[in-house]
Scaffold this motif. Structure first.
Motif, PDB file in Angstrom:
ATOM      1  N   LEU A 195     -18.336  20.912   1.629  1.00 41.44           N
ATOM      2  CA  LEU A 195     -19.585  20.436   2.222  1.00 41.44           C
ATOM      3  C   LEU A 195     -19.354  19.730   3.552  1.00 41.44           C
ATOM      4  N   VAL A 196     -18.566  18.673   3.539  1.00 39.87           N
ATOM      5  CA  VAL A 196     -18.382  17.823   4.716  1.00 39.87           C
ATOM      6  C   VAL A 196     -16.889  17.554   4.892  1.00 39.87           C
ATOM      7  N   ALA A 197     -16.426  17.535   6.152  1.00 41.26           N
ATOM      8  CA  ALA A 197     -15.069  17.140   6.490  1.00 41.26           C
ATOM      9  C   ALA A 197     -15.094  15.753   7.112  1.00 41.26           C
ATOM     10  N   PHE A 198     -14.137  14.906   6.756  1.00 42.93           N
ATOM     11  CA  PHE A 198     -14.086  13.546   7.286  1.00 42.93           C
ATOM     12  C   PHE A 198     -12.632  13.119   7.399  1.00 42.93           C
ATOM     13  N   SER A 199     -12.403  12.010   8.104  1.00 39.83           N
ATOM     14  CA  SER A 199     -11.063  11.463   8.292  1.00 39.83           C
ATOM     15  C   SER A 199     -10.968  10.136   7.573  1.00 39.83           C
ATOM     16  N   ILE A 200      -9.815   9.858   6.943  1.00 41.14           N
ATOM     17  CA  ILE A 200      -9.664   8.649   6.139  1.00 41.14           C
ATOM     18  C   ILE A 200      -8.817   7.593   6.823  1.00 41.14           C
ATOM     19  N   THR A 201      -8.378   7.823   8.060  1.00 41.50           N
ATOM     20  CA  THR A 201      -7.568   6.832   8.768  1.00 41.50           C
ATOM     21  C   THR A 201      -7.802   6.980  10.257  1.00 41.50           C
TER      22      THR A 201
END
Length: 468
Positions: free
Chosen positions: A418-424
């Motif tokens: 669904l969605v791509a995101f960054s964790i840092t």
């Protein structure tokens, strides 16, 4: 031939050297339209070639001088080491004024001058540069829609996936252990036991100040007591101590991340506290050994899942085990009976549930069913998590039984994301939120709901009704 006069107020000024260098050879009384002879052409070419050689030689000499200047002023350190050095300089520059801080800054400035490192100005150190990072973006499925094997895990709210090998990280520099590493471990352990560096009951700001003071104290001890020499050592003392402290923080962060990952993958059914009884077992070492052997047998034969930590009580100092338990239906042992005793901590009667088999083998134990509490209130699970993290901060190791993974392997396509995101913000680490229609979470695993259609599968066109 028509000539043009120079206007009034202007004067024609020429340089005789330039005129001599770039002037054409005189042809005497010959007309400009006459063809020059062969000797005159050869002479012109020789003059032109000598001038070109003169400029080429001068340019080469200037280039050699610039190369010598660059080589003489070039720092022998690598880019990563220079960046770390400047970072430590900024770190100590922003601390509160003190004699130790001034001494460290003077040593860093001397090292920078010896190695031709330009330090930032106060204005540059106070300015903050915006960090570029991926916040979130919608995943658009392509026409090819390739199928790949992702690693998925449950983060407490969503099922998150990432593609192995997509987030590339730089390889860490491996260093051999020296006597300075042993001295650092000794000084760090001794200073942490002192009351002025105790972080218990302190706020985050106070903890940050204590850690900076601890770092400054270790550096000062290395210089004054152990005669640490920045020139002969592999790296300056502020860089060495900063790296060691960072490694300790990073190691604890990794243990904390591993704890959260393993905790969230299993739907735990109970929270259990088992207390050491010297009437049942002779020593604490024997208690640890027998209890862990019992856990291993239960995990192998009854498919239990256990994660917990040993800890000594604050009031009486008695050893006990806290942990999460997943007990499959029909795999229970013993019986659960209600008990009550006088609590030494509160001085009141305490009602609890005890397992008869564990009471016979190990002594007092308190069983608490957490299935209904965690289903009704998501935050109810946090109080047990806080207990475990508090014990981890004291230095206790967390025990994990077998078959508690941090992630699972699942085949997914782009349509399932669904969605791509960054964790840092330090380096790009891309993660994807997986659709609930693609995967499901069971008590111990994460599985696909439906079969995944691959590109090699035959395309079903259906049957055509001849009467249509």
């Amino acid at each position: 031939m028509k000539t043009t006069t120079i206007p009034d107020g202007l004067e024609l000024v020429t340089d005789p050297e330039i005129n001599k260098m770039f002037s054409f050879a005189r042809l005497g009384r010959q007309s400009l339209f006459c063809k020059p002879d062969e000797d005159d052409l050869i002479r012109r070419e020789e003059e032109l070639q000598s001038k070109l050689d003169f400029f080429a030689k001068a340019e080469k000499e200037d280039r050699e001088i610039d190369e010598r200047n660059k080589t003489s002023h070039k720092c022998a350190w690598g880019a990563a080491r220079i960046s770390r050095f400047i970072s430590r300089y900024i770190h100590f520059y922003k601390q509160k004024p003190s004699a130790d801080r001034t001494d460290i800054l003077e040593r860093l400035v001397c090292l920078a001058e010896e190695n031709n490192i330009s330090l930032p100005s106060p204005a540059e150190m106070n300015s903050k540069k915006p960090k570029k990072r991926l916040i979130s973006e919608v995943v658009l499925a392509t026409r090819q829609n390739p199928v790949k094997t992702y690693k998925v895990y449950y983060d407490g709210e969503n099922i998150v996936a990432y593609l192995p090998g997509e987030n590339k990280a730089k390889e860490r520099e491996l260093r051999e252990r020296t006597q300075w590493d042993d001295l650092f471990d000794y000084e760090y352990t001794m200073l942490k036991l002192q009351p002025e560096y105790c972080e218990k009951g302190k706020s985050e700001i106070e903890k940050s100040i204590l850690r900076k003071d601890l770092e400054t104290e270790i550096i000062t001890r290395f210089y004054n007591i152990y005669d640490y020499d920045d020139k002969t050592a592999d790296e300056p003392c502020p860089l060495f101590v900063g790296r060691k402290l960072y490694n300790k923080t990073a190691a604890f962060s990794e243990r904390k991340k591993r704890f959260y990952r393993k905790k969230d993958q299993i739907r735990w059914t109970a929270w259990w506290t088992i207390t050491y009884d010297d009437n049942k077992i002779a020593s604490e070492t024997e208690f640890r050994r027998k209890l862990l052997n019992k856990f291993r047998n239960l995990c192998t034969r009854n498919l239990w899942r256990i994660m917990g930590v040993f800890e000594h009580g604050e009031k009486n100092g008695r050893l006990h085990f806290h942990g999460f338990f997943y007990i499959p239906q029909g795999k229970e042992i013993g019986e659960l009976v209600r008990k009550s005793h006088m609590s030494e901590k509160t001085g009141q009667w305490h009602n609890y549930i005890e397992n008869t088999e564990f009471a016979e083998l190990f002594g007092t134990n308190e069983y608490e069913d957490i299935r209904e509490a965690t289903q009704k209130d998501v935050t109810a699970f946090s109080k047990y998590t806080v207990k475990m993290l508090r014990y981890m901060e004291k230095g206790e190791k967390v025990y994990y039984s077998r078959h508690i993974p941090t992630e699972f392997l699942v085949e997914l396509s782009e349509r399932d994301l669904l969605v791509a995101f960054s964790i840092t913000c330090k380096r790009p680490m891309k993660r994807y939120v997986v659709s609930d229609l693609a995967v499901k979470r069971t008590n111990t695993t994460i599985e696909r709901i439906t079969r995944l259609h691959k590109q090699t599968d035959p395309y079903d066109t259906g049957l055509l009704d001849s009467a249509a």
